[in-house]
Scaffold this motif. Structure first.
Motif, PDB file in Angstrom:
ATOM      1  N   ASP A  30       0.806  -1.232   0.000  1.00 31.49           N
ATOM      2  CA  ASP A  30       0.000   0.000   0.000  1.00 31.49           C
ATOM      3  C   ASP A  30       0.833   1.273   0.000  1.00 31.49           C
ATOM      4  OD1 ASP A  30      -2.147  -1.773   0.215  1.00 31.49           O
ATOM      5  OD2 ASP A  30      -2.221  -1.607   2.397  1.00 31.49           O
ATOM      6  N   TRP A  31       2.089   1.225  -0.398  1.00 33.67           N
ATOM      7  CA  TRP A  31       2.929   2.420  -0.306  1.00 33.67           C
ATOM      8  C   TRP A  31       2.671   3.402  -1.436  1.00 33.67           C
ATOM      9  CZ3 TRP A  31       6.495   4.341   3.193  1.00 33.67           C
ATOM     10  CH2 TRP A  31       6.608   3.595   4.369  1.00 33.67           C
ATOM     11  N   ARG A  32       2.619   2.945  -2.666  1.00 36.46           N
ATOM     12  CA  ARG A  32       2.327   3.878  -3.758  1.00 36.46           C
ATOM     13  C   ARG A  32       0.847   4.256  -3.718  1.00 36.46           C
ATOM     14  NH1 ARG A  32       0.775   4.555  -9.096  1.00 36.46           N
ATOM     15  NH2 ARG A  32      -0.020   2.430  -9.276  1.00 36.46           N
ATOM     16  N   VAL A  33       0.001   3.246  -3.738  1.00 34.60           N
ATOM     17  CA  VAL A  33      -1.444   3.429  -3.583  1.00 34.60           C
ATOM     18  C   VAL A  33      -1.971   2.227  -2.794  1.00 34.60           C
ATOM     19  CG1 VAL A  33      -1.803   4.758  -5.711  1.00 34.60           C
ATOM     20  CG2 VAL A  33      -1.889   2.254  -5.779  1.00 34.60           C
ATOM     21  N   ALA A  86       1.781   0.547   4.618  1.00 33.72           N
ATOM     22  CA  ALA A  86       1.490   1.973   4.775  1.00 33.72           C
ATOM     23  C   ALA A  86       0.086   2.173   5.320  1.00 33.72           C
ATOM     24  CB  ALA A  86       1.644   2.684   3.434  1.00 33.72           C
ATOM     25  N   HIS A  87      -0.062   3.172   6.215  1.00 32.78           N
ATOM     26  CA  HIS A  87      -1.350   3.560   6.784  1.00 32.78           C
ATOM     27  C   HIS A  87      -1.437   5.082   6.763  1.00 32.78           C
ATOM     28  CE1 HIS A  87      -2.480  -0.406   8.203  1.00 32.78           C
ATOM     29  NE2 HIS A  87      -1.349  -0.526   8.894  1.00 32.78           N
ATOM     30  N   TYR A 130       8.761   7.443   0.796  1.00 33.40           N
ATOM     31  CA  TYR A 130       7.691   8.363   1.174  1.00 33.40           C
ATOM     32  C   TYR A 130       7.339   9.333   0.044  1.00 33.40           C
ATOM     33  CZ  TYR A 130       7.904   7.187   6.189  1.00 33.40           C
ATOM     34  OH  TYR A 130       7.827   6.562   7.404  1.00 33.40           O
ATOM     35  N   HIS A 131       8.367   9.867  -0.586  1.00 29.10           N
ATOM     36  CA  HIS A 131       8.163  10.945  -1.557  1.00 29.10           C
ATOM     37  C   HIS A 131       7.422  10.467  -2.798  1.00 29.10           C
ATOM     38  CE1 HIS A 131       8.835  14.686  -3.597  1.00 29.10           C
ATOM     39  NE2 HIS A 131       9.636  14.163  -4.498  1.00 29.10           N
ATOM     40  N   LEU A 132       7.740   9.278  -3.268  1.00 25.83           N
ATOM     41  CA  LEU A 132       7.105   8.751  -4.473  1.00 25.83           C
ATOM     42  C   LEU A 132       5.845   7.992  -4.080  1.00 25.83           C
ATOM     43  CD1 LEU A 132      10.260   7.414  -6.362  1.00 25.83           C
ATOM     44  CD2 LEU A 132       9.060   9.569  -6.732  1.00 25.83           C
ATOM     45  N   ASN A 133       4.783   8.723  -3.820  1.00 25.66           N
ATOM     46  CA  ASN A 133       3.521   8.071  -3.468  1.00 25.66           C
ATOM     47  C   ASN A 133       2.378   8.785  -4.156  1.00 25.66           C
ATOM     48  OD1 ASN A 133       1.547   9.580  -1.424  1.00 25.66           O
ATOM     49  ND2 ASN A 133       3.652  10.260  -0.943  1.00 25.66           N
ATOM     50  N   GLU A 134       1.269   8.085  -4.295  1.00 25.43           N
ATOM     51  CA  GLU A 134       0.065   8.662  -4.899  1.00 25.43           C
ATOM     52  C   GLU A 134      -1.127   8.478  -3.973  1.00 25.43           C
ATOM     53  OE1 GLU A 134      -0.341   7.188  -8.943  1.00 25.43           O
ATOM     54  OE2 GLU A 134       1.852   6.959  -9.057  1.00 25.43           O
ATOM     55  N   LEU A 137      10.826   1.300  -9.092  1.00 25.70           N
ATOM     56  CA  LEU A 137       9.739   0.667  -9.839  1.00 25.70           C
ATOM     57  C   LEU A 137       8.522   0.446  -8.948  1.00 25.70           C
ATOM     58  CD1 LEU A 137      11.605  -2.011 -11.999  1.00 25.70           C
ATOM     59  CD2 LEU A 137      10.534   0.093 -12.822  1.00 25.70           C
ATOM     60  N   GLY A 138       8.771  -0.029  -7.722  1.00 31.22           N
ATOM     61  CA  GLY A 138       7.669  -0.295  -6.820  1.00 31.22           C
ATOM     62  C   GLY A 138       6.867   0.946  -6.491  1.00 31.22           C
ATOM     63  N   GLN A 139       7.537   2.095  -6.467  1.00 29.25           N
ATOM     64  CA  GLN A 139       6.863   3.355  -6.161  1.00 29.25           C
ATOM     65  C   GLN A 139       6.378   4.069  -7.426  1.00 29.25           C
ATOM     66  OE1 GLN A 139       6.933   2.737  -2.206  1.00 29.25           O
ATOM     67  NE2 GLN A 139       6.114   4.599  -3.065  1.00 29.25           N
ATOM     68  N   GLY A 140       6.475   3.398  -8.556  1.00 28.40           N
ATOM     69  CA  GLY A 140       5.819   3.908  -9.754  1.00 28.40           C
ATOM     70  C   GLY A 140       6.683   4.684 -10.728  1.00 28.40           C
ATOM     71  N   VAL A 141       8.010   4.701 -10.551  1.00 28.10           N
ATOM     72  CA  VAL A 141       8.889   5.379 -11.510  1.00 28.10           C
ATOM     73  C   VAL A 141       9.290   4.375 -12.588  1.00 28.10           C
ATOM     74  CG1 VAL A 141      11.012   6.681 -11.844  1.00 28.10           C
ATOM     75  CG2 VAL A 141       9.761   6.879  -9.688  1.00 28.10           C
TER      76      VAL A 141
END
Length: 498
Positions: free
Chosen positions: A85-88, A261-262, A390-394, A443-447
């Motif tokens: 649940d870190w990116r979304v 992530a929460h 943390y920074h790369l999240n949606e 990649l996991g955070q969506g880049v």
């Protein structure tokens, strides 16, 4: 009077104190005495239960028997961290200790994968990672292979309290003297400003030439006596509290840590032989302690076996880890939240760095300055890697939106932009996280890279797809022959009570 170090005093026990004692005693000559001062009245934090592979170097230097070590600390084996649940919300990925595929000179494997992806042949990069496949199958084995493609890099989950006790027994058996007592005063040399002795609350005086401050966040010597100051990084990493609780052991343990992530923070789950370690790291500006405890208890996999315990911290580092004749180790030197299990590694690296330049005939400014430069660099690089998550999240919510829009260190910005452009990664001096780690979290955070290395064009499309298919098959072959993780521990003689 001789300037040589004849006696080292370690203030504080726990993992930091007893790892320092064990390594110093193992490496330094017997002509240097080592004494550790601690008080049973002062509790230890004791939540750092997950590690990274370099801890095996400590065990090797100390000459530990691995099955005995695993039994004594109720340990399980760790191949990766799973991020949920870190990116979304609803998405997850692994950061493993392995690497996907097989890289070649000047070109990492992921460039071939990305070329195929851009051509419409999408696949999961982690399917080419042996550690990931082992995690998914819940299996483990120590492979003996000359080809690094099948190297299984692993670390440990262990009970931090039992680990400290284990290192204490090791150290005392080899001559480290333990003194029980609380420090009432720090005696300083009036001219040099060096620490001369610890004066205990019963009047005893513990004198030495060199002091290792493992007194936790209080920093009794490095801050209280020497006042080196503190670099606060809470503007990048705003979590300032944790709520920790043990729960019953799962029916089957997993060979990985889980980080979920929460709203307002994230939750860890660490499987041990006799229990699960759990906790919630959070920002007090977004969750109060009661909300954090409720959120943690509502998301446990197994029933809690005690009440949640609150912890408070400040993210950052002492401005100098080594000042005069005092070296800060563990929480006295700084704090970075346990998202990537680096707390125990920072203890290890601090002591190893000291051993590389331990004073022979007096403390020299050149050695101290270089130690502090390397320590600062290491802390900053781990900090940046944690910020990346943390920074790369949606995600929605004030906590996550603020982190998404904050300004980040320039080095981190360069790494993200370069990878996004063409998939390039570069290794920094003192960075403990290698290219595969940055690759997986990016990649996991969506880049997703928009281009790839031209070497990947050396194959036509059919050859490229055959390369990927063959690599996925080769990486998966050993897994089916491996025993389940818990069965391996039993066969290895690693289970307590066996």
């Amino acid at each position: 009077m001789s300037k040589r170090i004849q006696k080292v005093i370690i203030l504080g026990g726990g993992t930091a104190g007893w790892m320092s004692a064990a390594l110093l005693r193992r490496v330094l000559p017997d002509t240097i005495d080592i004494e550790l001062v601690e008080s049973e009245q002062i509790g230890i934090v004791g939540v750092g239960e997950a590690t990274i592979p370099p801890i095996q170097n400590v065990n090797t230097v100390l000459g530990l028997d691995e099955p005995e070590f695993l039994r004594a600390t109720r340990a399980t084996l760790k191949l990766a961290i799973r991020f949920d649940d870190w990116r979304v919300p609803g998405e997850g990925y692994f950061h493993t200790f392995g690497a996907p595929g097989r890289s070649q000179a000047f070109c990492h494997f992921h460039h071939f994968w990305n070329r195929a992806r851009l051509a419409g042949h999408d696949s999961n990069l982690w399917d080419y990672d042996l550690n990931y496949l082992m995690c998914q199958a819940g299996r483990f084995a120590k492979l003996k292979a000359d080809d690094p493609m099948w190297e299984v890099k692993y670390a440990y989950h262990f009970d931090a309290g039992l680990y400290g006790q284990y290192l204490r027994r090791y150290s005392e058996a080899r001559g480290v003297v333990r003194t029980e007592g609380r420090v009432a005063e720090v005696a300083m040399h009036p001219q040099t400003g060096h620490v001369e002795a610890l004066v205990l609350d019963d009047g005893r005086r513990v004198a030495g030439n060199f002091f290792v401050d493992c007194s936790g966040q209080r920093g009794v010597l490095i801050q209280g006596a020497l006042g080196v100051g503190f670099d606060d990084w809470s503007h990048w990493l705003p979590c300032d509290r944790a709520m920790a609780v043990p729960s019953q052991a799962a029916e089957a343990s997993t060979p990985y840590t889980r980080a979920t992530a929460h709203d307002g923070g994230w939750q860890w789950r660490i499987p041990l032989q006799h229990r699960n370690g759990n906790g919630l790291v959070y920002s007090s500006r977004h969750l109060d302690d009661e909300q954090a405890a409720e959120l943690l208890l509502a998301n446990l996999d197994t029933p809690a076996i005690s009440d949640p315990r609150p912890l408070r911290f400040r993210t950052g580092r002492a401005r100098s880890q080594w000042h005069r004749n005092v070296l800060a180790v563990g929480l006295a030197s700084g704090f970075l939240e346990p998202l990537e299990s680096t707390s125990i590694h920072l203890i290890q690296s601090a002591v190893v760095r000291l051993l590389h330049r331990f004073p022979h005939d007096g403390i020299h400014a050149e050695a101290v300055n270089e130690y502090n430069r390397q320590s600062r660099r290491e802390y900053e690089q781990i900090r940046d890697f944690i910020i990346l998550h943390y920074h790369l999240n949606e995600r929605d919510g004030d906590f996550w939106r603020d982190l998404r829009h904050m300004s980040v260190p320039e080095r981190l910005t360069r790494k993200i932009e370069l990878f996004r452009a063409n998939g390039s990664l570069f290794q920094d001096d003192m960075d403990i996280f290698l290219e595969p780690s940055w690759l997986q979290v990016m990649l996991g955070q969506g880049v997703v890279p928009g281009d790839y290395h031209p070497i990947a064009d050396g194959l036509d499309e059919a050859q490229l797809l055959e390369k990927l298919t063959s690599m996925r098959r080769l990486k998966g072959e050993p897994v089916a022959k491996m025993p389940p993780h818990d069965e391996f521990l039993k066969m290895y003689g690693a289970l307590a009570g066996d």
